[in-house]
Scaffold this motif. Structure first.
Motif, PDB file in Angstrom:
ATOM      1  N   MET A 161       0.825  -1.200   0.000  1.00 32.24           N
ATOM      2  CA  MET A 161       0.000   0.000   0.000  1.00 32.24           C
ATOM      3  C   MET A 161       0.867   1.261   0.000  1.00 32.24           C
ATOM      4  N   LEU A 190      -0.674  -5.282   6.228  1.00 32.53           N
ATOM      5  CA  LEU A 190      -1.773  -6.132   5.765  1.00 32.53           C
ATOM      6  C   LEU A 190      -1.232  -7.479   5.291  1.00 32.53           C
ATOM      7  N   MET A 243     -12.723  -7.111  17.918  1.00 30.53           N
ATOM      8  CA  MET A 243     -11.762  -6.930  16.822  1.00 30.53           C
ATOM      9  C   MET A 243     -11.846  -5.510  16.284  1.00 30.53           C
ATOM     10  N   HIS A 244     -13.060  -5.023  16.212  1.00 30.27           N
ATOM     11  CA  HIS A 244     -13.303  -3.675  15.710  1.00 30.27           C
ATOM     12  C   HIS A 244     -12.633  -2.636  16.618  1.00 30.27           C
ATOM     13  N   LYS A 245     -12.427  -3.002  17.875  1.00 30.73           N
ATOM     14  CA  LYS A 245     -11.824  -2.066  18.830  1.00 30.73           C
ATOM     15  C   LYS A 245     -10.324  -2.323  19.008  1.00 30.73           C
ATOM     16  N   ALA A 246      -9.721  -3.067  18.080  1.00 26.78           N
ATOM     17  CA  ALA A 246      -8.315  -3.454  18.250  1.00 26.78           C
ATOM     18  C   ALA A 246      -7.399  -2.239  18.416  1.00 26.78           C
ATOM     19  N   GLN A 247      -7.610  -1.211  17.593  1.00 30.73           N
ATOM     20  CA  GLN A 247      -6.742  -0.017  17.677  1.00 30.73           C
ATOM     21  C   GLN A 247      -6.925   0.683  19.014  1.00 30.73           C
ATOM     22  N   LEU A 297      -4.999  10.996  23.483  1.00 24.02           N
ATOM     23  CA  LEU A 297      -5.053  10.599  22.071  1.00 24.02           C
ATOM     24  C   LEU A 297      -6.485  10.551  21.556  1.00 24.02           C
ATOM     25  N   ARG A 326      -4.531  -5.774  16.557  1.00 21.96           N
ATOM     26  CA  ARG A 326      -5.143  -6.129  15.276  1.00 21.96           C
ATOM     27  C   ARG A 326      -4.768  -7.554  14.890  1.00 21.96           C
ATOM     28  N   PHE A 374      -3.744   7.889  16.024  1.00 22.44           N
ATOM     29  CA  PHE A 374      -5.099   7.454  16.392  1.00 22.44           C
ATOM     30  C   PHE A 374      -6.165   8.536  16.196  1.00 22.44           C
ATOM     31  N   PRO A 375      -5.935   9.776  16.679  1.00 25.41           N
ATOM     32  CA  PRO A 375      -7.011  10.770  16.530  1.00 25.41           C
ATOM     33  C   PRO A 375      -7.287  11.154  15.080  1.00 25.41           C
ATOM     34  N   ARG A 426      -7.357   8.903  12.595  1.00 23.93           N
ATOM     35  CA  ARG A 426      -7.918   7.771  11.867  1.00 23.93           C
ATOM     36  C   ARG A 426      -9.421   7.923  11.789  1.00 23.93           C
ATOM     37  N   GLN A 486     -12.522   5.887  11.898  1.00 24.17           N
ATOM     38  CA  GLN A 486     -12.982   4.534  12.214  1.00 24.17           C
ATOM     39  C   GLN A 486     -14.417   4.382  11.735  1.00 24.17           C
ATOM     40  N   HIS A 487     -14.560   3.739  10.594  1.00 24.95           N
ATOM     41  CA  HIS A 487     -15.917   3.438  10.156  1.00 24.95           C
ATOM     42  C   HIS A 487     -16.386   2.205  10.892  1.00 24.95           C
ATOM     43  N   PHE A 488     -17.691   2.097  11.061  1.00 27.76           N
ATOM     44  CA  PHE A 488     -18.145   0.982  11.880  1.00 27.76           C
ATOM     45  C   PHE A 488     -17.991  -0.340  11.152  1.00 27.76           C
ATOM     46  N   TRP A 489     -17.817  -0.272   9.829  1.00 25.80           N
ATOM     47  CA  TRP A 489     -17.631  -1.543   9.117  1.00 25.80           C
ATOM     48  C   TRP A 489     -16.165  -1.944   9.033  1.00 25.80           C
ATOM     49  N   SER A 490     -15.238  -1.026   9.292  1.00 22.27           N
ATOM     50  CA  SER A 490     -13.829  -1.423   9.266  1.00 22.27           C
ATOM     51  C   SER A 490     -13.576  -2.279  10.498  1.00 22.27           C
ATOM     52  N   ILE A 491     -12.877  -3.385  10.337  1.00 23.09           N
ATOM     53  CA  ILE A 491     -12.769  -4.311  11.454  1.00 23.09           C
ATOM     54  C   ILE A 491     -11.515  -4.032  12.273  1.00 23.09           C
ATOM     55  N   GLY A 492     -11.149  -2.772  12.366  1.00 25.83           N
ATOM     56  CA  GLY A 492     -10.003  -2.418  13.206  1.00 25.83           C
ATOM     57  C   GLY A 492      -8.699  -2.921  12.628  1.00 25.83           C
ATOM     58  N   LEU A 493      -8.731  -3.237  11.342  1.00 33.75           N
ATOM     59  CA  LEU A 493      -7.573  -3.813  10.676  1.00 33.75           C
ATOM     60  C   LEU A 493      -6.624  -2.743  10.200  1.00 33.75           C
ATOM     61  N   GLY A 494      -5.730  -3.113   9.324  1.00 35.02           N
ATOM     62  CA  GLY A 494      -4.792  -2.231   8.640  1.00 35.02           C
ATOM     63  C   GLY A 494      -4.955  -0.757   8.947  1.00 35.02           C
ATOM     64  N   ASN A 495      -5.570  -0.049   8.069  1.00 31.07           N
ATOM     65  CA  ASN A 495      -5.865   1.367   8.251  1.00 31.07           C
ATOM     66  C   ASN A 495      -4.659   2.262   8.475  1.00 31.07           C
ATOM     67  N   ASP A 496      -3.447   1.752   8.335  1.00 32.21           N
ATOM     68  CA  ASP A 496      -2.323   2.664   8.338  1.00 32.21           C
ATOM     69  C   ASP A 496      -2.237   3.231   6.930  1.00 32.21           C
TER      70      ASP A 496
END
Lengths: 368, 292
Positions: free
Chosen positions: A1, A27, A244-248, A263, A312, B125-126, B128, B130-140
């Motif tokens: 990416m 990823l 999982m959704h709250k991992a971050q 933060l 994550r 973090f602030p 980012r 966070q959409h509710f459908w994103s599963i807290g993955l990647g997103n970097d």
């Protein structure tokens, strides 16, 4: 990416120097680890299906799995004895064990991040006993059988678990901190009180029913019916997906509450959500399998050493490895003294207890 | 919730508003209200101009750290208001504040083995979504990675990117914490005792880093320090607290004077001019000579 055309190539190259060196979870790495663990999980499940009071050949195992997947009549007489054992007893039990182990590990990961303590575990902290007390109270009152439509056992388990979790937190907290020793001490004391209450309930129950209660309390897996298994799958996978959704958020929470707030996290609200989710999961797990200890502590700890602390990856990784661990433990529990069974909670406690002591001693060494 | 952080950030710099303004602030911890009715912070008013470095000094227990936490929105004032670029912080969410202001805490304990790069990226973090459908993955995102990269270069921790924070020395760890704060892309940086527990070379390193960041990023900096010389050398203005009250605020030359210090700290010190900068320099007076 990072090969995006938006970036000047020199910057992209410099950034990829450390992103690819394993400094963060990319990823690519996530897919590799989780994919590998899913393959390993399937392999472990299939392997463990062979063992039990009677050994079932691999060929029969595969046939039985295919039968279930084709949706044929799973209670048909045409299966033969090995087939019936596989389809009606062993397969649902192994799947249930996988979900219970995965949920326990997920609970452990969440509690450890929430309490900023690598020794946190639902069993050690008395959350499991709280849930067990709730569920045994429901059994004593006969609520479990009275309203079969409402899942009374998980509901009471949830209430008991939540109550003890909040109590632990209040007891151990001092000046916005949760010191390790007061947390463990509060857990031990609460555990003792709750266990005494559970013993009280078993002693006033009629002996026929209390024997079953005792076996359940020690932590044991049984074969559920397929509809019940289906409900359990949806429930646990659902709660784990929310976690999982709250991992971050969990990542940032491990830095401490003040930093998390600086933060941008509304910590009080997030903590309530996480307490609720862990209690929901603990209630459900305890109501189907009793008190299975140490999976929630040992597994996240080992997984953290193997694949790092980023939730994550840590959360799904621990869930999968926890699932495998419990399936293997249960296989040992039902084969070691076959045809009789040991409660699986004894196996996990014998494996996990010494590990817990070892960790405690390591911490002591580091402090001196 | 009011203006968005971007608009807010804009107003901090562009409209000539003070970056921070504190008006008639009263604060006390809920536990102290029972025994005695003393305030931790009492009737404090001051402002911090955009791009300035303000040092907060004072004796132990004078309320320095509490004041910093009130500024950061981590503690709620009982009375009075804190304005962040003209907006009362009370009306802003924690998330809005985090996009404008970063905090470097006094104590930094990392319980779990995170790498340096992971820790620095948490500063994103602030920013980012966070959409509710994103599963807290990647997103970097690329932006996240570039911001973290830049922050690690500026604090000279890039070579440590894949090391565990728990394995670092005190000075390295402090730079990582500052890198995390910079990844937040703040306009205001609050630091609580950034040089505590560091040896002299690391103290110099951190202080010149702060001075450089102010120059390069046009940061507004508020720092709490026990060290009067650091406050004198590196701060544009110094705020002195005594028993929760603002005692004096002004340039080091106006504040770091023997009579003021005697009043605030209750002891005599020697103040002379620093040979290189001419700013006040504080040293201990000759004590009772043990050899006579």
């Amino acid at each position: 990416m990072i090969d995006s055309p938006m970036l000047p190539p020199a910057t992209a190259h410099a950034v990829s120097q450390w992103t690819k060196a394993g400094a963060i979870v990319t990823l690519h790495r996530w897919l590799l680890v989780i994919g590998g663990l899913i393959v390993a999980s399937v392999a472990v499940l299939v392997m463990c299906l062979q063992f039990g009071a009677t050994r079932v050949e691999m060929r029969a195992v595969m046939e039985a799995i295919l039968t279930v997947f084709h949706g044929e009549h799973i209670d048909a007489d045409g299966l033969g004895t090995p087939g019936i054992i596989m389809v009606q007893i062993r397969l649902p039990r192994v799947l249930m064990g996988f979900l219970v182990g995965g949920s326990l590990a997920g609970i452990g990961v969440t509690l450890q991040a929430l309490l900023r303590n690598p020794l946190a575990d639902p069993y050690v902290l008395g959350v499991s006993s709280g849930a067990a007390l709730g569920a045994s109270a429901a059994m004593l009152l006969g609520i479990g059988t009275a309203f079969s439509l409402v899942p009374a056992l998980p509901l009471f388990g949830f209430l008991g678990g939540l109550l003890s979790l909040v109590l632990i937190y209040r007891l151990a907290q001092s000046q916005g901190r949760l010191p390790v020793h007061s947390l463990l001490l509060a857990g031990v004391i609460l555990n003792a009180i709750l266990t005494a209450l559970i013993m009280f309930i078993t002693s006033i129950m009629d002996p026929n029913r209390s024997a079953g209660l005792m076996a359940w309390l020690m932590g044991s897996l049984t074969a559920p019916s397929y509809p019940a298994l289906g409900v359990f799958v949806l429930y646990t996978v659902g709660v784990l997906a929310i976690l999982m959704h709250k991992a971050q958020t969990l990542n940032v929470l491990t830095l401490g509450e003040e930093i998390a707030r600086s933060l941008g996290i509304e910590t009080e609200w997030v903590k309530k959500q996480l307490f609720l989710l862990t209690a929901l999961l603990t209630g459900a797990v305890v109501s189907v399998s009793g008190m299975i200890g140490f999976v929630g502590m040992v597994i996240p700890h080992v997984v953290r050493m193997l694949i790092g602390s980023d939730h994550r990856l840590l959360l799904p990784g621990s869930a999968l490895i926890g699932g495998m661990f419990l399936v293997v433990s249960d296989t040992i529990a039902r084969t070691l003294l076959a045809p009789s069974e040991i409660p699986v909670g004894i196996v996990t406690a014998l494996a996990g207890g010494p590990f817990f002591l070892y960790l405690l001693l390591c911490r002591k060494d580091r402090m001196n | 919730m009011g203006k968005t952080a971007v608009e807010l950030g804009h107003s901090v710099l562009a409209e000539g508003n003070p970056a921070l303004r504190v008006v008639n602030l009263f604060f006390r911890y809920s536990t102290t209200s029972e025994q005695g009715r003393t305030w931790t912070l009492e009737q404090v008013s001051f402002q911090v101009a955009a791009g300035e470095i303000l040092g907060i000094v004072g004796p132990n227990g004078s309320g320095k750290s509490s004041l910093l936490k009130v500024l950061a929105g981590l503690l709620r004032p009982r009375n009075g208001i804190v304005l962040l670029g003209g907006q009362p912080t009370r009306q802003l969410s924690q998330h809005d504040i985090a996009r404008v202001m970063a905090v470097v805490p006094q104590e930094y304990v990392q319980v779990f083995p995170f790498t340096v790069a992971e820790t620095v990226l948490m500063g994103r973090f602030p920013h980012r979504t966070q959409h509710f459908w994103s599963i807290g993955l990647g997103n970097d995102t690329d932006k996240d990675l570039v911001c973290a990269h830049q922050a690690m270069i500026e604090t000279d921790v890039l070579s440590l990117a894949d090391r565990l924070v728990s394995d670092l020395s005190g000075g390295e760890r402090q730079r990582v914490v500052i890198a995390r704060a910079l990844a937040q892309e703040p306009q205001i940086l609050l630091l609580d005792e950034p040089t505590a527990f560091l040896d002299i070379s690391h103290q110099i390193e951190i202080c010149s880093l702060i001075a450089r960041l102010r120059a390069e990023r046009q940061l507004t900096v508020v720092l709490v320090s026990h060290d009067l010389n650091i406050a004198s050398q590196y701060c544009d203005r110094v705020l002195m607290l005594k028993e929760g009250k603002l005692c004096r605020i002004g340039t080091p030359g106006e504040t770091i004077k023997p009579d003021v210090l005697r009043f605030v700290y209750g002891c005599d010190v020697v103040v002379d001019a620093h040979p290189q900068t001419g700013r006040p320099r504080v040293t201990m007076p000759m004590g009772v000579n043990p050899t006579r």
